[in-house]
Design an enzyme around this catalytic site. Structure first.
Site, PDB file in Angstrom:
ATOM      1  N   HIS A   1      68.608  45.606  19.712  1.00  0.00           N
ATOM      2  CA  HIS A   1      67.621  46.532  20.274  1.00  0.00           C
ATOM      3  C   HIS A   1      67.066  45.879  21.543  1.00  0.00           C
ATOM      4  CE1 HIS A   1      64.316  49.571  19.952  1.00  0.00           C
ATOM      5  NE2 HIS A   1      63.593  48.618  20.517  1.00  0.00           N
TER       6      HIS A   1
ATOM      7  N   GLU B   1      65.752  43.572  16.981  1.00  0.00           N
ATOM      8  CA  GLU B   1      65.301  43.428  18.366  1.00  0.00           C
ATOM      9  C   GLU B   1      65.524  41.973  18.803  1.00  0.00           C
ATOM     10  OE1 GLU B   1      61.499  45.198  19.190  1.00  0.00           O
ATOM     11  OE2 GLU B   1      61.587  44.676  21.326  1.00  0.00           O
TER      12      GLU B   1
HETATM   13  O1  9MR Z   1      57.295  39.991  16.562  1.00  0.00           O
HETATM   14  C1  9MR Z   1      56.323  40.934  16.149  1.00  0.00           C
HETATM   15  C2  9MR Z   1      56.335  41.026  14.640  1.00  0.00           C
HETATM   16  O2  9MR Z   1      55.964  39.774  14.081  1.00  0.00           O
HETATM   17  C3  9MR Z   1      55.421  42.135  14.182  1.00  0.00           C
HETATM   18  O3  9MR Z   1      55.530  42.295  12.789  1.00  0.00           O
HETATM   19  C4  9MR Z   1      55.802  43.441  14.899  1.00  0.00           C
HETATM   20  C5  9MR Z   1      54.938  44.617  14.510  1.00  0.00           C
HETATM   21  O4  9MR Z   1      53.638  44.426  14.917  1.00  0.00           O
HETATM   22  O5  9MR Z   1      55.717  43.250  16.304  1.00  0.00           O
HETATM   23  C6  9MR Z   1      56.603  42.278  16.784  1.00  0.00           C
HETATM   24  O6  9MR Z   1      56.438  42.153  18.147  1.00  0.00           O
HETATM   25  C7  9MR Z   1      56.963  43.178  18.976  1.00  0.00           C
HETATM   26  C8  9MR Z   1      55.895  43.443  20.012  1.00  0.00           C
HETATM   27  O7  9MR Z   1      54.787  44.025  19.407  1.00  0.00           O
HETATM   28  C9  9MR Z   1      56.377  44.271  21.181  1.00  0.00           C
HETATM   29  N1  9MR Z   1      57.600  43.751  21.739  1.00  0.00           N
HETATM   30  C10 9MR Z   1      58.643  43.597  20.763  1.00  0.00           C
HETATM   31  C11 9MR Z   1      58.225  42.664  19.666  1.00  0.00           C
HETATM   32  C12 9MR Z   1      59.370  42.392  18.699  1.00  0.00           C
HETATM   33  O8  9MR Z   1      59.686  43.446  17.860  1.00  0.00           O
END
Ligand code: 9MR
Ligand code: ZN
Length: 542
Positions: A461, A516
């Site tokens: 992703h 991702e």
């Molecule tokens: O890495 C983050 C993860 O630990 C959290 O559970 C998640 C949901 O809040 O968010 C992840 O961070 C994301 C960020 O908010 C935006 N950019 C992509 C990140 C990776 O998914």
């Protein structure tokens, strides 16, 4: 019968294990052969155990005693052959690509084909940026895209910077190879050139009073477009104590490390770090709020004491400032938060690394010893978990959540550094086992890195990867990994409820909760590989 191996290769003097998964058609023995087909080892009665995280019955096949470089293969009675390689530098190329990843995440600049090859693209996000709910705007170009989205977040970025700068500080000898980035050849190690690109952007996020804005993103995530085609304007969200503390820590580290290469830049970073530090002292309350109408990542947190601890440690190490020294010392004494956390949320481990790597010079013998006990205690615990399951991860089943690979890599770093602190090889071996898992020795046979392994990650992703119409993703990107919470539609559709935590993963770009990529999932791999770089002597390298 399934056999899971590190698909990149094993270190000659390191631990070498494969994992045999019991299936209905189990027949034995499994044998290990050299390339001429000669049987070197026979595994007649492996000891199988029930594993909770993978919900499999699996056994470890240990071939550590084999220490000759070369190509080998496991042969199963059903005729399946699984190649394994033993070599001095199984991950050397990956180490370079894992660093180059940050160049590919650069925002606000053209990625020219002479550096980016087929992944070249025009400059993105160069327009001026408005402060949310304020009547002012600023130039805010630069930094790295956080992840598969195009946002830039100071907290997440600072943690990546922390990993990368510690990688350089703890293992400078690992960084001799140029990365072929625009700054290459300027006399400064490329890893520092790359980190400067992020630090320069951080400086733009700081207010005159020292405080730092939390993030610079669009109001919501954009479509799957190349970054230069992103039509959404960026905004800068309000300041937070989290961003200010993480900024202070990263800038203070930068000031320490760049001094040798660029004294002027180091002084600029030191000044910015100190201003952030003063703001933190003047504003002791926790401050963070993701504005209601902004739907990009929030990196929310419930406290900032660990961020303040990391900042205090780095600031104290800069010039011995007593006020910060006190905060750092109290952090170790009071143990009110994790002192080994190395992720975006828990950063205490970066502060502890600061104290440990300073080797009692600034913080005193007593605090150093306490910090060391804490670190070795955590590592001991992770080693025990590692040895209790056939996949040898230091993970409890419930820890397979969003970004589980960060957890695996963090634990590998804690274990590895514990090996350095204690001289105990078993910690290093346990850290190598975490790497094995990332590089394919897992029940999905998935290498969690693009471009590496016999089953490399193919479909992360990541907006540019999806939009560029190129089949192969850019190599060296680490996926978030299995997430037992199945937190997106795609994974819910493809993976049934109750699936083993370690198997809740799909290599599908639509699954943002399992597949991702982010800068702070790559940076711990860089730190781990840097620590491992000098670990297993290659006579030719010496
Ligand atoms: O890495 C983050 C993860 O630990 C959290 O559970 C998640 C949901 O809040 O968010 C992840 O961070 C994301 C960020 O908010 C935006 N950019 C992509 C990140 C990776 O998914
Ligand atoms: Zn951009």
């Amino acid at each position: 019968m399934k056999l899971h191996v590190n698909q990149l290769g094993y270190y000659p003097q390191g631990i070498k294990q494969a994992v045999l998964e019991k299936t209905e058609d189990l027949s034995l023995p499994v044998v290990l052969k050299n390339k001429d087909g000669q049987i070197l080892m026979s595994f007649d009665s492996p000891s199988f155990t029930q594993d909770e995280a993978s919900q499999t019955v699996s056994a470890i096949l240990d071939f550590s005693s084999l220490d000759q470089c070369g190509k080998y293969f496991f042969a199963l009675p059903d005729g399946t052959e699984i190649p394994v390689e033993i070599k001095y530098d199984p991950a050397d190329k990956l180490f370079i690509d894992a660093q180059k990843m940050f160049y590919f995440q650069r925002c606000g600049t053209e990625l020219e084909s002479r550096y980016a090859g087929i992944y070249a693209h025009k400059a993105c996000h160069t327009a001026k940026v408005r402060y949310l709910n304020e009547d002012r705007e600023t130039e805010c170009c630069g930094g790295w895209h956080d992840a598969g989205d195009y946002g830039r977040y100071v907290t997440a970025g600072a943690v990546a910077v922390g990993h990368l700068l510690y990688a350089f500080e703890l293992a400078p000898e690992a960084f001799g190879t140029a990365l072929n980035i625009p700054e290459s050849g300027n006399g400064i190690p490329d890893i520092l050139n790359e980190v400067k690109y992020e630090l320069d952007w951080f400086l733009k996020m700081q207010e005159a009073d020292g405080s730092v804005h939390h993030k610079c993103t669009s109001m919501h995530h954009t479509d799957f477009l190349m970054p230069e085609n992103d039509p959404l304007p960026f905004i800068i969200t309000p300041i937070s104590s989290l961003a200010t503390a993480d900024f202070a820590a990263a800038a203070a580290m930068g000031a320490r490390i760049y001094k040798k290469y660029d004294a002027g830049y180091a002084a600029k970073l030191a000044d910015a770090a100190k201003r952030a530090g003063e703001w933190l002292l003047d504003n002791p309350e926790f401050l963070f709020k993701n504005p209601d109408n902004v739907y990009t990542g929030d990196y929310r947190d419930v406290r900032d004491t660990d961020e303040r601890f990391w900042a205090a440690a780095e600031l104290a190490r800069l010039d011995g400032d007593k006020r910060f020294l006190d905060i750092a010392v109290k952090g170790i004494q009071n143990r009110e938060f994790s002192l080994t956390g190395l992720g975006w949320e828990e950063v205490g481990g970066l502060g502890t690394l600061c104290i440990l790597s300073d080797n009692a010079a600034f913080f005193g013998r007593d605090i150093y010893e306490k910090a060391k006990d804490i670190w070795l205690g955590a590592a001991g615990y992770f080693k025990d978990i590692t040895m209790s399951n056939p996949y040898s991860t230091a993970m409890k089943p419930e820890e397979f959540q969003w970004g589980s690979n960060l957890e695996v890599l963090s634990k590998a770093i804690i274990l590895n550094y514990a090996g350095r602190l204690s001289g105990k090889k078993e910690f290093i071996n346990a850290s190598v086992r975490q790497l094995d898992y990332i590089l394919g020795a897992n029940p999905l046979d998935q290498s969690y890195v693009t471009g590496y392994g016999t089953k490399p990650l193919m479909d992360p992703h990541n907006r540019p990867t999806v939009a560029d119409n190129i089949t192969d993703p850019i190599p060296g990107f680490v996926s978030g990994g299995p997430n037992r919470n199945r937190a997106d539609q795609e994974v819910k559709e493809q993976i049934p409820e109750g699936t083993a935590p370690m198997k809740c993963f799909i290599d599908d770009w639509k699954s943002y909760s399992t597949n991702e990529i982010t800068i702070y999932w790559n940076s711990p791999l860089v730190l781990l590989l840097a620590l491992l770089f000098g670990e297993f002597d290659d006579p030719a390298r010496a």
